[in-house]
Write a protein that holds these residues in place. Structure first.
Motif, PDB file in Angstrom:
ATOM      1  N   ARG A   1       0.695  -1.287  -0.105  1.00 36.86           N
ATOM      2  CA  ARG A   1       0.164  -0.150  -0.102  1.00 36.86           C
ATOM      3  C   ARG A   1       0.963   1.314  -0.049  1.00 36.86           C
ATOM      4  N   GLY A   2       1.690   1.444  -0.895  1.00 37.98           N
ATOM      5  CA  GLY A   2       2.465   2.649  -1.091  1.00 37.98           C
ATOM      6  C   GLY A   2       3.494   2.982   0.144  1.00 37.98           C
ATOM      7  N   HIS A   3       3.441   1.964   0.959  1.00 37.43           N
ATOM      8  CA  HIS A   3       4.494   2.172   1.867  1.00 37.43           C
ATOM      9  C   HIS A   3       5.777   1.532   1.600  1.00 37.43           C
ATOM     10  N   CYS A   4       6.933   2.345   1.846  1.00 37.85           N
ATOM     11  CA  CYS A   4       8.405   1.854   1.573  1.00 37.85           C
ATOM     12  C   CYS A   4       9.242   1.796   2.708  1.00 37.85           C
TER      13      CYS A   4
ATOM     14  N   ASP B   1       9.466   2.904   8.903  1.00 36.97           N
ATOM     15  CA  ASP B   1      10.264   1.853   9.490  1.00 36.97           C
ATOM     16  C   ASP B   1       9.473   0.626   9.685  1.00 36.97           C
ATOM     17  N   SER B   2      10.121  -0.365   9.417  1.00 35.86           N
ATOM     18  CA  SER B   2       9.312  -1.677   8.986  1.00 35.86           C
ATOM     19  C   SER B   2       9.149  -2.421  10.602  1.00 35.86           C
TER      20      SER B   2
ATOM     21  N   CYS C   1       8.363  -0.813  13.050  1.00 31.84           N
ATOM     22  CA  CYS C   1       7.086  -0.408  13.806  1.00 31.84           C
ATOM     23  C   CYS C   1       6.155  -0.396  12.931  1.00 31.84           C
ATOM     24  N   ARG C   2       4.952  -0.782  13.532  1.00 31.67           N
ATOM     25  CA  ARG C   2       3.776  -0.707  12.628  1.00 31.67           C
ATOM     26  C   ARG C   2       3.289   0.706  12.400  1.00 31.67           C
ATOM     27  N   CYS C   3       2.864   0.917  11.220  1.00 26.44           N
ATOM     28  CA  CYS C   3       2.412   2.200  11.231  1.00 26.44           C
ATOM     29  C   CYS C   3       0.670   1.742  11.488  1.00 26.44           C
ATOM     30  N   ILE C   4       0.292   2.183  12.707  1.00 29.15           N
ATOM     31  CA  ILE C   4      -0.945   1.627  13.406  1.00 29.15           C
ATOM     32  C   ILE C   4      -2.267   2.535  12.349  1.00 29.15           C
ATOM     33  N   ALA C   5      -2.228   3.474  12.235  1.00 33.19           N
ATOM     34  CA  ALA C   5      -3.282   4.120  11.692  1.00 33.19           C
ATOM     35  C   ALA C   5      -3.329   5.050  10.390  1.00 33.19           C
ATOM     36  N   LYS C   6      -4.261   4.771   9.613  1.00 32.27           N
ATOM     37  CA  LYS C   6      -4.217   5.673   8.478  1.00 32.27           C
ATOM     38  C   LYS C   6      -4.830   6.925   8.752  1.00 32.27           C
ATOM     39  N   PHE C   7      -4.331   7.970   8.085  1.00 31.55           N
ATOM     40  CA  PHE C   7      -5.042   9.221   8.214  1.00 31.55           C
ATOM     41  C   PHE C   7      -6.266   9.382   7.762  1.00 31.55           C
TER      42      PHE C   7
ATOM     43  N   ASN D   1      -9.317  11.725   6.430  1.00 33.16           N
ATOM     44  CA  ASN D   1      -9.946  12.964   6.070  1.00 33.16           C
ATOM     45  C   ASN D   1     -10.876  13.673   6.744  1.00 33.16           C
TER      46      ASN D   1
ATOM     47  N   THR E   1       4.230   3.072  16.550  1.00 31.14           N
ATOM     48  CA  THR E   1       4.292   2.422  17.858  1.00 31.14           C
ATOM     49  C   THR E   1       5.695   1.587  17.829  1.00 31.14           C
TER      50      THR E   1
ATOM     51  N   VAL F   1       4.333   3.202  -7.342  1.00 33.29           N
ATOM     52  CA  VAL F   1       4.350   3.314  -5.670  1.00 33.29           C
ATOM     53  C   VAL F   1       3.829   4.739  -5.131  1.00 33.29           C
TER      54      VAL F   1
ATOM     55  N   ILE G   1       0.117   4.901  -5.686  1.00 34.95           N
ATOM     56  CA  ILE G   1      -0.719   4.256  -4.597  1.00 34.95           C
ATOM     57  C   ILE G   1      -0.488   5.129  -3.418  1.00 34.95           C
TER      58      ILE G   1
END
Lengths: 46, 718, 75
Positions: free
Chosen positions: A28-31, A35-36, A38-44, A46, B42, B676, B679
């Protein structure tokens, strides 16, 4: 080229498409910069 | 096992991420500029039998959010109700930081203050009475120096106590004066009757205060109106005495508390003036020198990146095209693999992925220097210097920060647009970001520059990056006049002090940036190489020109004819580059792979090859440092021995001339952003529309600019 | 009383008032520590482009138009 060659070829090709799908779409467009470890826990929202 | 959530909040640049890294031993992205953390992140931590979720929140000045990253921070604190807030405070700047603390205390969540950067405060002669501060605010205060891991143990003890005996952290209510407390009570009572469900979702004191302030976001979320009768009743008193501005009244009150506390606890403030930051700023921010200094800095970055990485790239190149290919083919042969399979592995995967891997050293050195500049605090200055230019395109200096970030990879830049204030700014900036030359384009530049412009490598590279910035401003100007009309909101940005980043952090964060490219090479560049090989070899056995890819390329190639590279090879590589810009190089490498590599093999044994490659690695290290030194004045130590031509380079020299090669690079720089990025745009702005715009606009822009450069260059006789 | 933009490099002033237009932005200024009664030092004011201020220990860049709306008393 025998039938076994063609089957192997198709297998490799579909494997390649699977990797492509996984690494581009599923992440999903994360690269790597997000940082892998740590989970990016929430999407922003709008 | 107990499970608790600890939020780490504080002003931007107070060292939240560094503190978390010190606590949890993680490697969150840290940078000495605002907006590094635009998303809460986190880290998990185990303390004896307590599981701690440490949440790093974006920096925020107050709980009345102004930018979208601040909304993220506030929403988390209010809605997720963490068990503890670690409020990270910059000890050198107590008053403003305490202003946020006062607001955090309204949330009715236990707070521990980490008095961070304590060493610098001491150096500056600021002495803080910690016991007094604890007493005034009713919270535990722990001095910390995150960079040196000081105070971390005490902080962890506090976290443990909260988990085991939360009652010890009863939040003390700061008294806002009789009148306000009365008004809060009225609102709270009313909410209890009418909207009891809300009180279970939000901290009641905070909610009441926000309703009194007339906070638009909160009112909207609760479906309430600013002149609800009970609010009117509560405010009635103040409206008579102070006019309608409850918001300012409350802010002044909070400031009063922060200000009073600061005055009470600072015992000595010698304010020794040892500020090197200002001296540097006088020069770096100078009206006439600012931009030239930035340009010079950029040039130096490329010079160092090229000089230092070249021996390693050459080494990798010879290793991959030589022994690696040879011995892989040998091994496959001895297993009795079919001819096509050997070709797939060597001409497809090794040639393709190898072509990118060769340039990992360049990317590594670039990322290192970018990390260094980020950590030093210089990047924020560039935003200041560029502010005036950015105003011509209806943005302001802060927009330049996501753009600068794009020099690493465009994807995080799209997310970093969150530091901007309005939707229009964010979208416009996101459209300009792909013009910033990312690390993935470096392999393309490097191979062409190696083949055509080896002598002026840094300058040519510099010109490309610069062209990216210039075109961003041109495009921005056009978009401002057409699709994205409007003015920039006010430019307000805090400039962090200059700091020397720690070497360990530098390495860690360089690796984090680099890792992305390595993983990418191992996953989707690898996959695309395989797919491309199949496209190049269907139907099997025909000339490459007549393969599926060749035919596709031929169909499109007329489009590129006026740009000087209307060959099927160039066209198909460019199309493939949509997946990722590196793929331009991998595809070319696959197309131009030759048998030459295998021809000149001397009969060497496996171990001989192994030994040779080890020796040449040592030599590469020596050369790299030699280049670094000779690069600065002490004229070249005759390192430019006769350039060894790799097959791909010599092939390229046969097909392109310097002008068309440069045009090709310009095209690669400017044309459609990779999927990318698309996306990321979809994720961030909720639709594919922006990416659609980007694809169209950038392709047209790239074609036009390339056309002008090629045809103009020809007229001038290049 | 005069607009902040009239202070030269190195001069200090005390913030007296704001010319109020567009409220949200003033709240943000206040949250960043730019508040009535604070002493500011102008670090960089170059007759074009943004102004760089020092307030306590933080350096804050402000667009020129905005700086015009901040009224100070020269110290």
């Amino acid at each position: 080229m025998g039938i076994s060659d063609i089957i192997l070829g198709l297998l490799i090709l579909s494997g390649a498409f699977y990797i492509l799908y996984r690494s581009i779409w599923r992440r999903r467009g994360h690269c790597g910069l997000c940082d892998s470890r740590c989970r990016c826990i929430a999407k922003f929202k709008n | 096992m107990k499970n608790i959530t600890v939020a780490v909040a504080g002003n931007p640049n107070s060292g939240k991420s560094t503190l978390i890294n010190a606590i949890a031993g993680t490697n969150l992205q840290v940078g000495n500029w605002p907006g590094v953390t635009v998303e809460k992140k986190t880290a998990l931590l185990k303390l004896e039998n307590i599981q701690v979720n440490l949440v790093d929140l974006p920096g925020t000045y107050s709980l009345s959010p102004y930018t979208q990253e601040e909304v993220i921070a506030r929403d988390f604190l209010v809605k997720e109700k963490p068990d503890l807030i670690i409020d990270v405070i910059d000890s050198t700047n107590l008053e403003r930081n305490l202003y946020l603390t006062v607001q955090l205390l309204e949330l009715d969540i236990p707070v521990v203050i980490a008095l961070n950067i304590y060493d610098e405060a001491q150096k500056k002669g600021i002495i803080i009475d910690i016991a007094k501060l604890e007493e005034l605010l009713g919270v535990k205060v722990i001095p910390t120096v995150a960079t040196k891991r000081e105070g971390i143990k005490d902080l962890l003890d506090a976290v443990k106590t909260v988990a085991v005996e939360p009652e010890k952290f009863k939040v003390k209510k700061l008294n806002y004066g009789e009148d306000i407390e009365e008004a809060i009570k009225i609102v709270e009572e009313e909410l209890k009757i009418k909207k009891a469900d809300l009180l279970s979702q939000y901290p009641s004191r905070w909610l009441s205060l926000k309703l009194l302030e007339g906070d638009k976001l909160v009112l909207k979320e609760l479906n309430l109106n600013e002149d609800e009768s009970f609010l009117k009743k509560a405010k009635h008193h103040f409206i008579e005495a102070h006019g309608d501005d409850m918001e300012s009244l409350l802010a002044d009150l909070r400031y009063g508390i922060a200000n009073g506390a600061t005055r009470d606890v600072i015992l000595k403030d010698d304010n020794k003036r040892i500020d090197i930051t200002e001296k540097i700023d006088r020069i770096v921010l100078n009206r006439y020198l600012g931009i030239p200094i930035f340009l010079l800095a950029m040039w130096l970055v490329f010079k160092i990146a090229f000089d230092f990485s070249k021996p390693f790239s050459d080494y990798l190149d010879s290793l991959i095209s030589g022994p690696l290919t040879k011995w892989t083919a040998y091994a496959l042969n001895s297993f009795g693999s079919a001819e096509w399979l050997i070709s797939l592995v060597t001409d497809g995967v090794i040639a393709g992925v190898g072509a990118v891997l060769v340039f990992i050293p360049v990317i590594a050195v670039m990322m290192f220097i970018i990390t260094l500049l980020e950590g030093s605090g210089y990047m924020a200055r560039v935003a200041f210097v560029m502010d005036r230019l950015m105003h011509t395109i209806g943005l302001h200096g802060k927009s330049f920060i996501p753009m600068l970030l794009g020099f690493g990879c465009n994807v995080p830049s799209i997310y970093a647009t969150r530091i901007l204030e309005t939707e229009r700014d964010r979208k416009l900036t996101a459209l300009l970001v792909p013009l910033m030359s990312c690390g993935a384009r470096l392999p393309v530049y490097a191979i062409f520059i190696g083949a055509f412009f080896a002598e002026n490598a840094p300058t040519v590279l510099w010109s490309l990056y610069l062209l990216g910035i210039v075109m961003a401003i041109v495009l921005g100007f056009i978009l401002k006049k057409t699709l994205y009309t409007g003015f920039a909101p006010v430019f307000i940005m805090e400039l962090p002090p200059y700091r020397m980043p720690m070497f360990r952090d530098l390495l860690v964060h360089t690796w984090q940036k680099l890792k992305h490219f390595v993983i990418k090479a191992g996953t989707y560049i690898f996959a695309v190489s395989i797919i491309m090989w199949f496209l190049l070899n269907t139907p099997y056995g025909v000339e490459k020109e007549n393969s599926a890819l060749g035919k596709l390329g031929k169909t499109i190639s007329p489009v590129f004819e006026p740009l000087g590279f209307g060959t099927w090879e160039a066209s198909s590589s460019l199309v493939a580059g949509l997946i990722a810009k590196e793929v331009v190089v991998t595809t070319m490498a696959q197309i131009y792979v030759t048998e030459e590599a295998e021809q000149k093999e001397e009969e060497k044994g496996f171990f001989e090859d192994l030994r040779d490659s080890f020796l040449s690695f040592i030599l590469a290290i020596k050369d790299a440092f030699g280049n670094l030194i000779s690069g600065f004045g002490i004229k070249s130590l005759a390192l430019e021995e006769e350039e060894e031509k790799t097959p791909l380079k010599s092939k390229l020299q046969g097909i392109f001339d310097p002008l068309s090669a440069y045009t090709f690079l310009v095209f690669v720089l400017l044309y459609w952003p990779c999927v990318v990025v698309g996306i990321a745009m979809k994720q961030e702005f909720g639709s594919w529309k922006l990416y659609g715009q980007a694809l169209l606009i950038h392709s047209i822009l790239a074609w036009l600019v390339a056309f002008v450069i090629y045809q103009g260059g020809r007229l001038l006789g290049f | 009383m005069m607009p902040l933009t009239l202070l030269r490099n190195g001069e200090k002033g005390e913030i007296v008032d704001f010319i109020k237009k567009g409220k949200a932005i003033f709240c943000h200024l206040r949250d960043m520590g730019i508040n009535v009664g604070k002493t500011v030092e102008v670090i960089s004011n170059q007759s074009h482009g943004p102004i760089l201020l020092k307030i306590d220990e933080s350096r804050i860049a402000i667009g020129r138009g905005m700086a015009m709306k901040i009224l100070v008393r020269r110290l």
